[in-house]
Design a protein around this motif. Structure first.
Motif, PDB file in Angstrom:
ATOM      1  N   ARG A   1       0.824  -1.222   0.000  1.00  0.00           N
ATOM      2  CA  ARG A   1       0.000   0.000   0.000  1.00  0.00           C
ATOM      3  C   ARG A   1       0.845   1.254   0.000  1.00  0.00           C
ATOM      4  NH1 ARG A   1      -5.007  -0.033   4.102  1.00  0.00           N
ATOM      5  NH2 ARG A   1      -6.232  -1.689   3.152  1.00  0.00           N
ATOM      6  N   GLN A   2       1.917   1.192   0.793  1.00  0.00           N
ATOM      7  CA  GLN A   2       2.763   2.372   0.880  1.00  0.00           C
ATOM      8  C   GLN A   2       3.342   2.704  -0.500  1.00  0.00           C
ATOM      9  OE1 GLN A   2       3.468   4.660   2.998  1.00  0.00           O
ATOM     10  NE2 GLN A   2       5.193   5.592   1.921  1.00  0.00           N
ATOM     11  N   LEU A   3       3.813   1.667  -1.198  1.00  0.00           N
ATOM     12  CA  LEU A   3       4.429   1.931  -2.494  1.00  0.00           C
ATOM     13  C   LEU A   3       3.386   2.402  -3.500  1.00  0.00           C
ATOM     14  CD1 LEU A   3       6.945  -0.975  -2.559  1.00  0.00           C
ATOM     15  CD2 LEU A   3       7.397   1.438  -2.271  1.00  0.00           C
ATOM     16  N   ASN A   4       2.216   1.802  -3.390  1.00  0.00           N
ATOM     17  CA  ASN A   4       1.128   2.220  -4.250  1.00  0.00           C
ATOM     18  C   ASN A   4       0.795   3.689  -4.008  1.00  0.00           C
ATOM     19  OD1 ASN A   4      -0.297   1.197  -6.239  1.00  0.00           O
ATOM     20  ND2 ASN A   4      -1.883   0.231  -4.990  1.00  0.00           N
ATOM     21  N   TYR A   5       0.770   4.002  -2.740  1.00  0.00           N
ATOM     22  CA  TYR A   5       0.469   5.367  -2.334  1.00  0.00           C
ATOM     23  C   TYR A   5       1.499   6.326  -2.906  1.00  0.00           C
ATOM     24  CZ  TYR A   5       0.297   9.326   0.922  1.00  0.00           C
ATOM     25  OH  TYR A   5       0.233  10.567   1.468  1.00  0.00           O
ATOM     26  N   VAL A   6       2.746   5.916  -2.763  1.00  0.00           N
ATOM     27  CA  VAL A   6       3.829   6.760  -3.254  1.00  0.00           C
ATOM     28  C   VAL A   6       3.696   6.979  -4.747  1.00  0.00           C
ATOM     29  CG1 VAL A   6       6.292   6.706  -3.725  1.00  0.00           C
ATOM     30  CG2 VAL A   6       5.468   6.257  -1.439  1.00  0.00           C
ATOM     31  N   GLN A   7       3.342   5.870  -5.450  1.00  0.00           N
ATOM     32  CA  GLN A   7       3.318   6.001  -6.897  1.00  0.00           C
ATOM     33  C   GLN A   7       2.095   6.737  -7.413  1.00  0.00           C
ATOM     34  OE1 GLN A   7       4.170   2.040  -8.197  1.00  0.00           O
ATOM     35  NE2 GLN A   7       6.323   2.374  -7.778  1.00  0.00           N
ATOM     36  N   SER A   8       1.017   6.688  -6.636  1.00  0.00           N
ATOM     37  CA  SER A   8      -0.180   7.330  -7.160  1.00  0.00           C
ATOM     38  C   SER A   8      -0.459   8.655  -6.450  1.00  0.00           C
ATOM     39  CB  SER A   8      -1.376   6.388  -6.972  1.00  0.00           C
ATOM     40  OG  SER A   8      -1.532   6.131  -5.602  1.00  0.00           O
ATOM     41  N   LYS A   9       0.422   8.979  -5.513  1.00  0.00           N
ATOM     42  CA  LYS A   9       0.205  10.211  -4.766  1.00  0.00           C
ATOM     43  C   LYS A   9       0.233  11.405  -5.730  1.00  0.00           C
ATOM     44  CE  LYS A   9       1.773  12.652  -0.668  1.00  0.00           C
ATOM     45  NZ  LYS A   9       1.163  13.868  -1.149  1.00  0.00           N
TER      46      LYS A   9
END
Lengths: 877, 109
Positions: free
Chosen positions: A527-535
């Motif tokens: 989730r964190q990486l997803n968040y980072v990438q879609s932030k």
């Protein structure tokens, strides 16, 4: 005359190995042959005797050891027979065991290969234990920073001043370059500038030529065969010349082999500098202690350590470093073997050559190693559980063996032997799985090595160790159960005692706690990486093309180029700037202060034209953008919200601040405020940003950015065309902006995928275990279920009866796993400047996931028994 | 009836038969080295004898202790009826095939 005897030791050896009943014949014959020959020459006879002793060392002549005596052999034969019979009878049980163990083993081996490779990046350099990079410690406003770039003359001075330093070299990168031969031009990023010494430091395979040859001009160049093919169409090009955008016409001094795949750097071109022949401007630059540009590599003499250098470091710094920097500057030697895993503290940026393998860190490597061990541990727990349950079912067998004279030790040994068979079968299956899945693994792990690694000498050790450990862990408990069964139980046929139920449930609980822990972990990471990438980055990085400015011609004609590029239906907007957000290059700092007498603050600096904000969709919150008037714009600046905060301005628009360069300070007026945007990795918080007009006193432009609507291929063709019109000599270096941005996260993505897969496998293994246990419970309760059904219980009642205990167990595991993962992964997240929250739904998802996976596996089995005709179940046994 | 008999085994078996009742490791070794003019290792003969014994082509007995044998007994071998039959069969086969060679004139080499 004493009788001559053949060598005593040979006789002893013969008697040691040879079967007693063959000794008369063999020893007798050898002696007889000896006595025939000894008359001629005793030395030859001796040799001949020894030779014969060795020739007689054959399998059929050997004494049979205890292992191969009939008793033991029969015992093992019997054990294996019983094992395979049980295998056939209880296929489910054994299949579950073997599948679980082999899945666990293959995950473990995959992870071991990954970790092994991570730890062996750059290990191919033969002098690796003596190679160091100089890391420069600089005391700055915000604290102590570690940089690779240090004072330019450091390399030379280290070599002359320290007797323990054998060789030094620069390793530097200036941005892009172009090599040309006639009308063929190439521009790639895998190049570096070195001194001749580098060829003594690193293992760079030279195929042809002499890299340290003295050349005319500023530099010679060493290229790979691939580059030679591209430029010349052939590889025998040593001695030819090429035109370079960096050092003019240069001679190809050598052809080098490609660097091995596990090299941090994949150099394609190495410029070998002639510092003493360079123009005065260069000389001044290269000999200036105040310019901290060059990265320095050091080879220490054999038998010396960095401590020998540190011993006289103080005098060295005293001698060379300028007065005002003393106390603020220090350096240390960073070993080559630490480069890949131990560089996270080094500040990004500077003119370092581009890494082909991004840095990783030790924390992650140990994390994933622990993960692999957890998975195999879960699999071993499975085995323990299922086999101790099986052991209970084997009361009759155990008792029969005991009555026939077997001791506890024998029964213990039997289970160890059976476990060994299971482990070996799983091991073979795991190897098969690994071979089949290897290509996928390489893809997921973003690695490139051969499967031969798995069978290399280094690795066989891990095979043996893992098998031994898994064997011991798995066998111990079931063997204890089995051997301690009470003989009195014999009278009751297949009597079953509930012994060890609590322990078994405890083990299942631990297993599930571990699985839930792993799932929560991978969810958090994912989730964190997803968040980072879609932030929302605060700017647009989709559909953007970056064109590097690599020449004066392009820089001079930038307005024409921007306008030219815009003149195409695919292009929405185009602009120019000194840096682009999310590029691999560091963002330079500009010093800003409210008053000239105040301490300067460090702002990240961009120089841009008036189209820049629009191209990037950076929002202007207040004030105005640049107008495009070159002279008036040059005294205006834009800042971001952080900068407003840092400067502590109520009404920023119209205020003036001092912007300092090396040479002078200029008072500039704030024209607008832009919304914060993430220009670096999301590991780092957004700092204050200063945007000046392209026409400023600090920094020139370096990039074009083009935003396109569709059809990137045509757009690129168009850009190349425009570039060629205004700058015919430099090929267009074109990149997609989001690709650059993804560089930050590529490595992490592959890691998070590995973790995700490993944790999914761990749930599957746990589910296998649960399946085996429930299978057993169902069997045990067949009669009970039949009776209940007769008494009127329905399918639902029966399902509840069986699952209830396990559901409670699952809840207990959740209670154990939740706080631990909360604490551990919360800690991990703390490293990110922008991060997700540890929310309750993580735990819910993990729990439900485990619940669904486990219970669907067993539901069919339970349903079958619940639906069965009670008459049959009552007749059971 | 099929009998497995290797080439070297056959040589050893023939020797045992030829040295009737007096065949043992060293004597067979001497005989064969002499006849074949090849170097033969004693251990190869021992192995062949063990195999022949296992197949039932030879029988063995222990003889007396002699001094040159370092106090060890001799192990004598004697061909069994079965062993003799195998030798006969092998001999017959070879002879019958040999006889079918047409009488050709070979050029002197």
């Amino acid at each position: 005359m004493p009788e001559l005897q053949p060598p005593k030791w040979a006789q002893r050896f013969l008697r040691w190995y040879c079967r007693e009943d063959y000794l008369d014949e063999i020893e007798g014959d050898l002696f007889e042959l000896y006595s025939i020959r000894v008359a001629a020459s005793s030395r030859k006879a001796n040799l001949f005797f020894v030779w014969n002793v060795f020739r007689s060392f054959r399998w059929i002549n050997l004494k049979k050891t205890q292992l191969s005596n009939n008793w033991t052999m029969n015992m093992f034969k019997n054990y294996s027979k019983i094992y395979f019979r049980r295998f056939r009878k209880e296929t489910v049980h054994y299949a579950v065991n073997i599948l679980g163990l082999s899945l666990g083993l293959s995950i473990l081996f995959f992870i071991l290969m990954f970790v092994y490779d991570e730890q062996n990046i750059d290990s191919f350099h033969s002098k690796k234990d003596r190679i160091y990079r100089v890391v420069n410690e600089v005391q700055e406003e915000e604290g102590l920073n570690h940089y690779l770039s240090g004072p330019n003359p450091l390399a030379k001075a280290l070599k002359t001043d320290f007797p323990s330093v054998e060789e030094t070299s620069w390793l530097t990168y200036f941005g892009s370059h172009v090599l040309a031969k006639d009308d063929i031009r190439i521009a790639d990023r895998d190049w570096a500038i070195v001194n001749r010494g580098m060829f003594d430091i690193l293992d760079i395979d030279i195929l042809e030529g002499n890299p340290v040859k003295q050349t005319e001009g500023d530099a010679g160049i060493v290229i790979t065969e691939e580059v030679a093919m591209k430029l010349f169409g052939r590889t025998d090009v040593v001695g030819e010349v090429v035109d370079g955008s960096r050092f003019g016409t240069i001679e190809v001094v050598a052809i080098m082999d490609d660097m091995p795949r596990n090299s941090s750097y994949q150099f394609k071109e190495l410029y070998v500098l002639n510092p003493d022949q360079m123009a005065e401007g260069w000389q001044n630059f290269l000999n200036d202690w105040d310019t901290q540009f060059m990265q320095t590599w050091v080879l220490l003499k054999e038998g010396t350590t960095p401590e020998d250098v540190y011993a006289s470091k103080d005098q060295f710094i005293e001698k060379y470093i300028a007065e005002e920097n003393k106390g603020k500057y220090d350096f240390y030697l960073h070993p080559l073997t630490e480069v890949h895993l131990g560089s996270t503290h080094i500040k990004n940026g500077g003119p370092a050559p581009l890494l082909s393998i991004p840095y990783s860190d030790r924390e992650f490597v140990s994390m994933i190693l622990i993960m692999g061990m957890l998975v195999i541990f879960i699999a071993a727990l499975n085995y323990v559980n299922l086999s101790s349950v099986q052991a209970l079912k084997r009361t009759l067998e155990a008792s029969m063996r005991k009555i026939n004279g077997a001791t506890n030790k024998h029964l213990f040994g039997q289970l160890f032997f059976e476990t060994f068979l299971t482990v070996i079968l799983s091991y073979v299956l795991a190897l098969l799985l690994i071979v089949v899945l290897f290509p996928f693994f390489l893809q997921i792990a973003n690695k490139d090595f051969g499967i031969s690694l798995l069978f290399s000498a280094d690795f066989i050790f891990y095979h043996v160790i893992s098998i031994l450990i898994i064997w011991t862990i798995s066998a111990l408990l079931p063997a204890l159960y089995y051997s301690q069964l009470k003989r009195s139980l014999l009278v009751m046929k297949n009597a079953f005692s509930g012994k060890g139920d609590l322990l078994r449930k405890g083990l299942v609980g631990i297993q599930y706690a571990l699985s839930i822990f792993l799932i929560i972990g991978s969810l958090v990471i994912y989730r964190q990486l997803n968040y980072v990438q879609s932030k929302d980055l605060g700017f647009n990085n989709k559909n953007m093309i970056v064109l590097d400015i690599n020449s004066g011609a392009a820089r001079g004609n930038f307005k024409n180029i921007v306008e030219g590029i815009k003149n195409n239906p695919n292009v929405i907007n185009a602009s120019t700037s000194s840096r682009v957000p999310g590029e691999w290059k560091d963002i330079p700092i500009a010093n800003v202060s409210k008053n000239l007498t105040d301490d300067a603050m460090e702002f990240s600096h961009y120089a841009a034209d008036k189209y820049w904000l629009d191209t990037y969709d950076i929002k202007l919150l207040d004030g105005e953008n640049f107008t495009g008037a070159d002279q008036s714009d040059s005294l205006y600046i834009l800042i971001n919200e952080e900068a407003v905060k840092a400067l502590n301005l109520e009404q920023p628009i119209g205020e003036s601040v001092w912007v300092m360069s090396n040479s002078d300070s200029v008072k500039m007026r704030i024209k607008g405020v832009v919304e914060n945007f993430h220009f670096e990795s999301l590991y780092e918080a957004i700092g204050p940003v200063l945007i000046t007009h392209w026409n400023n006193h600090i920094r020139s432009i370096d990039y074009f950015t083009i935003k396109y609507a569709q059809n990137p291929k045509e757009t690129i063709a168009h850009i190349e065309e425009v570039n060629a019109t205004f700058d015919p000599n430099t090929p267009a270096e074109i990149n997609f902006l989001d690709q650059q941005w993804e560089r930050f996260y590529e490595a992490e993505e592959s890691r998070s995928t590995i973790i995700l897969i490993a944790s999914i496998v761990s749930i599957i293994i746990s589910a296998f275990g649960l399946f085996g246990l429930i299978n057993f419970t169902v069997e045990r309760k067949t009669k009970e279920i039949g009776i209940r059904k007769v008494m009127g219980a329905n399918v639902q009642n029966i399902t509840t009866l069986i699952l209830k205990d396990y559901l409670i167990l699952l809840i207990i595991s959740l209670v154990i796993a939740a706080p631990v993962s909360w604490w551990l992964f919360g800690d991990w997240l703390a490293d990110f400047a922008y991060r997700i929250n540890m929310s309750v739904d993580l735990f819910v998802i993990a729990f439900v996931l485990v619940l669904i996976i486990s219970f669907t596996t067993v539901l069919a089995r339970i349903y079958k028994i619940a639906k069965a005709n009670p008459v049959q179940s009552i007749r059971y046994e | 009836m099929e009998y497995q008999l290797g080439e070297f085994e056959e040589l050893v078996l023939l020797t045992v038969a030829a040295q009737h009742n007096e065949a043992y490791g060293v004597s067979i070794h001497e005989f064969l080295t002499e006849e074949t003019k090849k170097k033969i290792n004693i251990s190869a003969i021992h192995v062949a004898l063990k195999r022949l014994e296992k197949k039932g082509f030879v029988d063995s007995r222990f003889g007396g202790i002699t001094e040159e044998r370092g106090g060890r007994r001799k192990k004598y071998y004697i061909v069994t009826a079965l062993g003799k039959k195998v030798l006969d069969a092998s001999h017959d086969l070879r002879t019958s095939i040999y006889q079918r060679i047409p009488s050709l004139q070979f050029a002197k080499i």
